[in-house]
Design an enzyme around this catalytic site. Structure first.
Site, PDB file in Angstrom:
ATOM      1  N   GLY A   1       0.856  -1.178   0.000  1.00 57.58           N
ATOM      2  CA  GLY A   1       0.000   0.000   0.000  1.00 57.58           C
ATOM      3  C   GLY A   1       0.890   1.226   0.000  1.00 57.58           C
ATOM      4  O   GLY A   1       2.081   1.131   0.333  1.00 57.58           O
TER       5      GLY A   1
ATOM      6  N   CYS B   1       5.322  -6.036   1.572  1.00 57.41           N
ATOM      7  CA  CYS B   1       5.626  -4.604   1.495  1.00 57.41           C
ATOM      8  C   CYS B   1       4.968  -3.852   2.658  1.00 57.41           C
ATOM      9  O   CYS B   1       5.304  -4.093   3.806  1.00 57.41           O
ATOM     10  CB  CYS B   1       5.229  -4.053   0.126  1.00 57.41           C
ATOM     11  SG  CYS B   1       5.964  -2.453  -0.219  1.00 57.41           S
ATOM     12  N   TYR B   2       3.995  -2.958   2.373  1.00 55.95           N
ATOM     13  CA  TYR B   2       3.333  -2.259   3.482  1.00 55.95           C
ATOM     14  C   TYR B   2       2.786  -3.264   4.493  1.00 55.95           C
ATOM     15  O   TYR B   2       2.857  -3.051   5.711  1.00 55.95           O
ATOM     16  CB  TYR B   2       2.199  -1.366   2.933  1.00 55.95           C
ATOM     17  CG  TYR B   2       1.388  -0.698   4.037  1.00 55.95           C
ATOM     18  CD1 TYR B   2       1.865   0.452   4.662  1.00 55.95           C
ATOM     19  CD2 TYR B   2       0.171  -1.229   4.462  1.00 55.95           C
ATOM     20  CE1 TYR B   2       1.142   1.047   5.688  1.00 55.95           C
ATOM     21  CE2 TYR B   2      -0.557  -0.634   5.479  1.00 55.95           C
ATOM     22  CZ  TYR B   2      -0.069   0.510   6.092  1.00 55.95           C
ATOM     23  OH  TYR B   2      -0.782   1.093   7.096  1.00 55.95           O
TER      24      TYR B   2
ATOM     25  N   HIS C   1       8.069  -7.603  -3.547  1.00 55.95           N
ATOM     26  CA  HIS C   1       6.798  -8.079  -4.120  1.00 55.95           C
ATOM     27  C   HIS C   1       6.987  -9.427  -4.815  1.00 55.95           C
ATOM     28  O   HIS C   1       7.483  -9.479  -5.931  1.00 55.95           O
ATOM     29  CB  HIS C   1       6.268  -7.056  -5.126  1.00 55.95           C
ATOM     30  CG  HIS C   1       5.783  -5.800  -4.480  1.00 55.95           C
ATOM     31  ND1 HIS C   1       4.493  -5.650  -4.040  1.00 55.95           N
ATOM     32  CD2 HIS C   1       6.426  -4.663  -4.152  1.00 55.95           C
ATOM     33  CE1 HIS C   1       4.353  -4.466  -3.481  1.00 55.95           C
ATOM     34  NE2 HIS C   1       5.508  -3.842  -3.530  1.00 55.95           N
TER      35      HIS C   1
ATOM     36  N   GLU D   1       4.729 -11.184  -6.078  1.00 58.67           N
ATOM     37  CA  GLU D   1       3.692 -11.424  -7.092  1.00 58.67           C
ATOM     38  C   GLU D   1       4.061 -10.914  -8.477  1.00 58.67           C
ATOM     39  O   GLU D   1       3.469 -11.336  -9.458  1.00 58.67           O
ATOM     40  CB  GLU D   1       2.366 -10.782  -6.629  1.00 58.67           C
ATOM     41  CG  GLU D   1       2.326  -9.258  -6.601  1.00 58.67           C
ATOM     42  CD  GLU D   1       2.921  -8.629  -5.340  1.00 58.67           C
ATOM     43  OE1 GLU D   1       3.666  -9.336  -4.635  1.00 58.67           O
ATOM     44  OE2 GLU D   1       2.665  -7.448  -5.069  1.00 58.67           O
TER      45      GLU D   1
ATOM     46  N   SER E   1     -23.047  -8.417 -24.993  1.00 56.55           N
ATOM     47  CA  SER E   1     -22.432  -7.658 -26.085  1.00 56.55           C
ATOM     48  C   SER E   1     -21.814  -8.597 -27.117  1.00 56.55           C
ATOM     49  O   SER E   1     -21.480  -8.191 -28.213  1.00 56.55           O
ATOM     50  CB  SER E   1     -21.341  -6.751 -25.518  1.00 56.55           C
ATOM     51  OG  SER E   1     -20.239  -7.540 -25.102  1.00 56.55           O
ATOM     52  N   GLY E   2     -21.648  -9.865 -26.706  1.00 57.93           N
ATOM     53  CA  GLY E   2     -20.959 -10.779 -27.615  1.00 57.93           C
ATOM     54  C   GLY E   2     -19.475 -10.820 -27.325  1.00 57.93           C
ATOM     55  O   GLY E   2     -18.748 -11.642 -27.857  1.00 57.93           O
ATOM     56  N   GLY E   3     -19.016  -9.937 -26.446  1.00 56.98           N
ATOM     57  CA  GLY E   3     -17.617  -9.966 -26.020  1.00 56.98           C
ATOM     58  C   GLY E   3     -17.400 -11.129 -25.056  1.00 56.98           C
ATOM     59  O   GLY E   3     -18.361 -11.767 -24.623  1.00 56.98           O
ATOM     60  N   VAL E   4     -16.142 -11.373 -24.743  1.00 55.57           N
ATOM     61  CA  VAL E   4     -15.820 -12.529 -23.905  1.00 55.57           C
ATOM     62  C   VAL E   4     -16.511 -12.433 -22.540  1.00 55.57           C
ATOM     63  O   VAL E   4     -17.131 -13.384 -22.073  1.00 55.57           O
ATOM     64  CB  VAL E   4     -14.295 -12.604 -23.635  1.00 55.57           C
ATOM     65  CG1 VAL E   4     -13.936 -13.903 -22.969  1.00 55.57           C
ATOM     66  CG2 VAL E   4     -13.511 -12.407 -24.903  1.00 55.57           C
ATOM     67  N   ASP E   5     -16.376 -11.275 -21.893  1.00 56.25           N
ATOM     68  CA  ASP E   5     -16.823 -11.171 -20.509  1.00 56.25           C
ATOM     69  C   ASP E   5     -18.326 -11.381 -20.366  1.00 56.25           C
ATOM     70  O   ASP E   5     -18.777 -12.180 -19.553  1.00 56.25           O
ATOM     71  CB  ASP E   5     -16.437  -9.807 -19.919  1.00 56.25           C
ATOM     72  CG  ASP E   5     -14.952  -9.539 -20.064  1.00 56.25           C
ATOM     73  OD1 ASP E   5     -14.207 -10.513 -20.275  1.00 56.25           O
ATOM     74  OD2 ASP E   5     -14.539  -8.367 -19.987  1.00 56.25           O
ATOM     75  N   SER E   6     -19.094 -10.646 -21.166  1.00 57.76           N
ATOM     76  CA  SER E   6     -20.541 -10.786 -20.992  1.00 57.76           C
ATOM     77  C   SER E   6     -20.996 -12.164 -21.457  1.00 57.76           C
ATOM     78  O   SER E   6     -21.951 -12.723 -20.912  1.00 57.76           O
ATOM     79  CB  SER E   6     -21.308  -9.668 -21.691  1.00 57.76           C
ATOM     80  OG  SER E   6     -21.175  -9.739 -23.076  1.00 57.76           O
ATOM     81  N   SER E   7     -20.292 -12.764 -22.411  1.00 61.13           N
ATOM     82  CA  SER E   7     -20.677 -14.107 -22.870  1.00 61.13           C
ATOM     83  C   SER E   7     -20.449 -15.133 -21.769  1.00 61.13           C
ATOM     84  O   SER E   7     -21.299 -15.988 -21.509  1.00 61.13           O
ATOM     85  CB  SER E   7     -19.875 -14.523 -24.100  1.00 61.13           C
ATOM     86  OG  SER E   7     -20.113 -13.633 -25.142  1.00 61.13           O
TER      87      SER E   7
ATOM     88  N   LYS F   1      -8.599 -11.267 -17.338  1.00 61.25           N
ATOM     89  CA  LYS F   1      -9.094 -11.605 -18.676  1.00 61.25           C
ATOM     90  C   LYS F   1      -8.754 -13.044 -19.070  1.00 61.25           C
ATOM     91  O   LYS F   1      -9.606 -13.779 -19.560  1.00 61.25           O
ATOM     92  CB  LYS F   1      -8.468 -10.633 -19.685  1.00 61.25           C
ATOM     93  CG  LYS F   1      -9.123 -10.651 -21.030  1.00 61.25           C
ATOM     94  CD  LYS F   1     -10.350  -9.798 -20.968  1.00 61.25           C
ATOM     95  CE  LYS F   1     -11.033  -9.646 -22.299  1.00 61.25           C
ATOM     96  NZ  LYS F   1     -12.193  -8.750 -22.135  1.00 61.25           N
TER      97      LYS F   1
END
Ligand code: XMP
Length: 511
Positions: free
Chosen positions: A53, A80-81, A167, A169, A221-227, A367
């Protein structure tokens, strides 16, 4: 289910930590640091990770934690923080470092404890701090240091408390994944049997419980996420779900039909699918409009209007689904109105009420994890690996006024471009690529005749986060082939340009 909780203290890499833990096949979620001990107990996590942070533990306003958390017997890793907070809360000393350490730093491991098992004696780590732990609290042993940082890592194995200043990660920490793996497997004792299919299964079960016999509406929308979100919901509640797909006439070539083939009545999923053919409505609204933000606003506002019209036809809607990936879930009590966030798929949406609650089943995924979930759900690869596409669609890939004719030109050019990129095997490696229609017309000659036609601009960028991007160095052969095909096959185009601009100073899109 074995769960590790990442407690968010405001660092930039919080979701990345969660993702790295999931890569160890352990389920992980990010929660705010304000989460109460009782809530934590209820989750009963196998381990807790404190994030970094921007604050200093000595600022009164900086996020702190209840000391009781260290007494729960749950292993904790402070990063870290988070490491400084652990030291400070437990009676160690934190100070401003004489010199800040940023970037690649060689860390010397003093003790190969569980966290550093199988890690080299000297290992390159990514540092980013101005404060540091100058003295470890009682009961802790220093396990690593750097020339600047006397306590680059410390541990109290008896209490299962570990802290690292760097870090683990980020990719730059060479053995970071190993260290996080050591924490979750060896310290927390997680078995590592979580898979994306477990996510899919668990999410479907949870959605079923949450929704009961409620009605659900999803903007597709036909995009990956909403599909992916829609398929998850359809598997959970079937016909209680209605998907509204607004074809605004600004989609890529054949896209409307492709979406309908997958989600429509002849597709494999059981859901109610409504396709709204609003092409003309959009062309009318966009007539004479040239300013990009105005276009975005019109497209967004029209979208929500159509969406509301459809929702009204359905009657009561209890839940609204959004394919949002990893922002917070919007909480809203029963009977209270929810506010749609600026929709990730459609720019400039106005606020809207009318739904009891918003469901965002992908809120904790990145994603590529969404794509994995999509494949797991059996969504066609073509759809799962679809290029990112902005909500306002081709509306912002046509410079100046949008007309039906221009939409047709850019659709055809873009189709050829994508086809050739795929043929050349470049489609999965590139960040984003598309054709745009410049507003420029220029003189050319074709078949002994003068032409005065549009120029198409090709864009391809390499990017991992879409905040910065570099123009991709496409093979000249590919550009040449695309150029030839576009000028020959697309009426109204006599010139093809390649955009060499990065972001900054450009943006990925043209408008
Ligand atoms: P820019 O052009 O801002 O694009 O560099 C970065 C990423 O965002 C997408 N983009 C949008 N997505 N509505 C969206 O849903 C928008 O108005 C919008 N503008 C840009 C763009 O395609 C790229 O992936």
């Amino acid at each position: 289910m074995e769960t590790v909780i990442v407690l968010d203290f405001g660092g930039q890499y919080n979701q990345l930590i969660a993702r790295r833990v999931r890569e160890c096949n352990v389920y992980c979620e990010v929660k705010p640091y304000t989460m109460s001990i009782a809530e934590l107990r209820a989750i009963n996590p196998k381990g807790i990770i404190f994030t970094g942070g921007p604050n200093s533990v000595y600022d009164e306003a900086s996020p702190h934690c209840d000391k009781e958390i260290f007494e729960l017997g749950i292993p904790i890793l402070g990063i870290c923080y988070g490491s400084q907070l652990m030291a400070y809360t437990l009676g160690g000393r934190v100070e401003t470092a004489p010199v800040s350490e940023y970037g690649h730093t060689e860390v010397t491991v003093d003790k190969h404890d569980t966290i550093f098992e199988n890690v080299a004696d000297k290992t390159v780590c990514w540092m980013s701090h101005t404060d540091y732990i100058s003295q470890a609290p009682e009961g802790f042993e220093v396990t690593a240091h750097t020339p600047v940082c006397p306590v680059a890592a410390m541990a109290n194995p008896e209490k299962k408390l570990y802290a690292i200043q760097f870090h683990p990660e980020v990719m730059h920490t060479k053995e970071g994944a190993k260290m996080l793996g050591n924490f979750v497997h060896k310290v927390c004792g997680c078995g590592g049997d979580w898979r994306m299919d477990s996510f899919v299964e668990t999410t479907i079960r949870e959605l079923r419980e949450k929704i009961g016999d409620g009605r659900v509406l999803c903007a597709l929308s036909g995009g990956v996420d909403s599909s992916v979100a829609a398929v998850l919901l359809s598997k959970a509640v079937g016909k209680q779900l209605t998907c509204v797909f607004v074809d605004h006439g600004l989609l890529r070539k054949n896209e409307g039909d492709e979406v309908e083939a997958v989600f429509g009545p002849n597709g494999p999923y059981e859901l109610n699918f409504i396709r709204v053919n609003a092409q003309q409505r959009y062309y009318d609204k966009l007539k004479g409009v040239t300013e990009p933000e105005e276009k975005r606003k019109i497209i967004g506002a029209e979208f929500i209007r159509i969406f509301e019209e459809e929702a009204k036809k359905i009657g009561t809607v209890d839940f609204l689904v959004q394919g949002t990936i990893y922002p917070d879930v919007i909480e809203s009590g029963l009977g209270q109105s929810a506010v749609i966030k600026s929709h990730h798929n459609v720019g400039g949406l106005p606020d809207v009420v009318d739904f009891k609650e918003i469901i965002e089943p992908l809120r904790m995924l990145f994603k590529d994890e969404v794509r994995k979930a999509g494949l797991e759900l059996g969504i066609p690869e073509k759809l799962v690996f679809r290029q990112p596409f902005p909500g306002p669609g081709l509306g912002i890939r046509i410079i100046g006024e949008v007309t039906e004719e221009k939409v047709h030109i850019v659709q055809e050019a873009d189709y050829i471009y994508r086809e050739e990129i795929a043929k050349a095997g470049l489609d999965k490696g590139l960040g984003q690529y598309f054709a745009a229609l410049t507003n420029m017309r220029s003189v050319g000659v074709m078949g002994d005749f003068r032409t005065y036609d549009y120029a198409i601009a090709l864009r391809a960028v390499e990017t991992s986060d879409f905040m910065t991007a570099e123009a991709a160095e496409l093979p000249w052969e590919v550009i040449k082939k695309v150029t030839n095909r576009i000028v020959n096959e697309v009426k109204g185009v006599n010139r093809v340009l390649y955009d060499c601009t990065g972001k900054p100073p450009g943006t990925v899109e043209f408008e």
